[in-house]
Motif scaffolding. Structure first.
Motif, short mmCIF file in Angstrom:
data_model
loop_
_atom_site.label_atom_id
_atom_site.label_comp_id
_atom_site.label_asym_id
_atom_site.label_seq_id
_atom_site.Cartn_x
_atom_site.Cartn_y
_atom_site.Cartn_z
N GLU A 1 -2.92 -5.31 -7.26
CA GLU A 1 -3.88 -4.21 -7.41
C GLU A 1 -3.69 -3.50 -8.75
OE1 GLU A 1 -4.95 0.06 -5.27
OE2 GLU A 1 -3.62 -1.37 -4.26
N GLU B 1 1.46 -7.20 -3.32
CA GLU B 1 0.07 -6.72 -3.19
C GLU B 1 -0.19 -5.52 -4.09
OE1 GLU B 1 -1.53 -6.11 0.68
OE2 GLU B 1 -0.56 -7.90 1.53
N LYS C 1 0.80 -1.23 0.00
CA LYS C 1 0.00 0.00 0.00
C LYS C 1 0.83 1.28 0.00
CE LYS C 1 -3.68 -2.61 0.43
NZ LYS C 1 -4.57 -2.83 -0.74
N HIS D 1 -4.92 -5.67 -11.56
CA HIS D 1 -6.32 -6.09 -11.40
C HIS D 1 -6.44 -7.62 -11.34
CE1 HIS D 1 -7.54 -1.98 -11.89
NE2 HIS D 1 -7.07 -1.91 -13.13
#
Length: 398
Positions: free
Chosen positions: A209, A205, A140, A212
């Motif tokens: 993302e 991660e 993130k 997709h």
């Protein structure tokens, strides 16, 4: 009387003070030819061993030896083919996420490849010569680590931001827009390998993302083998029919093929030198057969068996090969041990070349055995002509 007599006669005709100068010259020329060919073959094969080891270390250690995926390059982890671990020479396997993307900085744009990593890729991460990679690439946070040469191409520094642009699938080109995300450069890696020019590391991660991908989906699995140069893709395909398989040759096969062709061409040149030396031995023994007809006839009348006469010729030829091989092996090993001197000789013809030389004992043994065997075979025809002589007919003219 010296015993065995055929050994004494063979060694006496190989070299003695009463031999004509021309015959001594031919014998020396044969020995020198075998010395040169043996030493050259050992050195060349040892250098090629070094090249292959560097190829495995510097290239095949970074790229997977086998990639297992599907047509969409998006596969569920649960579909992992467990029988892959039973393959011959299997070493390790890890899942991976990668994708070719467009990289854009403030002033430049280029093509690169993203690699998604997490704690399942620990063994592969060590190849990048980085510390605390997993702490640096937290999920993130949109952090990225670039290859040093790629960073130079984009003219970026640590702390700069770059945009990763994912091209949509061609099928849906008019339905989808370009997927674009911004990442912060937190470090560079340098491996002195070509991956420095195009790879960019991001958290797995973040890569899921960005691409997709559904949860638990990956691009595929990377497989490494202990002996990648002997990898048989056709045999593996028989046990993994439902997957798309790509071996390292699809990326680096042309380099390895060129290296293999060069190896065989160089070996052929030095084998030709060996053949010339063996021809000298063949010619010398043929001349002996013509010149020493009377001596051979006398030996036959004295009861020397035909097989012992054949052994005399084999001893003359094989002794030349043995002397040449021993000296050639010793010279080549000494040159290889004096690595700096050998590199100096090579640099006379090639500038800025860094080579490693690896001696494989069984290869040296094989070269020596083959050389002695071929030389011994070449003595059989002159020996056969010698035992065909009829003593009564030859001695009737004396």
């Amino acid at each position: 009387m010296y015993k065995p007599v055929y050994l004494f006669i063979g060694l006496r005709y190989l070299w003695n003070s009463h031999l004509p100068k021309f015959k001594k010259f031919i014998t020396l020329l044969s020995i020198i030819g075998i010395i040169i060919s043996t030493a050259s073959l050992i050195i060349v094969i040892s250098v090629i061993n070094g090249f292959e080891e560097n190829f495995k270390k510097n290239i095949l250690s970074f790229i997977p030896h086998l990639i297992i995926t599907n047509k969409n390059k998006c596969i569920n982890k649960s579909e992992f083919p467990k029988n892959i671990v039973n393959l011959y020479n299997f070493e390790k396997v890890s899942d991976f996420i990668n994708q070719e993307v467009i990289l854009r900085s403030k002033n430049d744009i280029t093509i690169g490849e993203i690699i998604g990593i997490d704690n399942t890729n620990n063994e592969n991460i060590t190849n990048y010569n980085l510390k605390n990679v997993l702490n640096t690439l937290q999920p993130k946070q949109k952090n990225a680590i670039l290859g040093i040469e790629l960073a130079k191409k984009l003219h970026v520094h640590i702390g700069d931001k770059i945009k990763l642009i994912l091209l949509p699938d061609k099928k849906f080109f008019f339905k989808e827009i370009f997927n674009e995300k911004t990442f912060k450069i937190v470090d560079f890696f340098s491996t002195n390998n070509e991956i420095d020019y195009y790879q960019i590391l991001i958290n797995k991660e973040d890569s899921l993302e960005f691409l997709h991908f559904p949860k638990n989906f990956i691009t595929g699995w990377r497989v490494w083998f202990k002996q990648p140069l002997s990898l048989n893709l056709d045999q593996i395909k028989k046990s993994l029919n439902n997957f798309v398989l790509l071996d390292w040759k699809s990326q680096k096969g042309e380099i390895f093929k060129a290296m293999t062709i060069e190896k065989y061409i160089i070996l052929l040149l030095f084998i030709l030198i060996l053949i010339v030396a063996i021809l000298n031995i063949f010619i010398t023994l043929t001349v002996y057969t013509i010149e020493k007809k009377s001596s051979i006839a006398i030996l036959q009348t004295q009861g020397l068996a035909n097989w012992k006469i054949i052994l005399i010729f084999i001893i003359i030829g094989s002794s030349t090969a043995i002397i040449g091989n021993i000296l050639g092996t010793v010279i080549s090993v000494l040159l290889i041990m004096q690595n700096d001197f050998l590199k100096f000789l090579i640099k006379i013809f090639f500038d800025e070349i860094d080579i490693s030389i690896i001696i494989v004992p069984h290869q040296i043994f094989f070269i020596n055995i083959i050389s002695i065997f071929i030389t011994s075979i070449s003595t059989l025809y002159p020996a056969y002509n010698a035992i065909k002589l009829k003593p009564a007919k030859i001695l009737s003219h004396e």
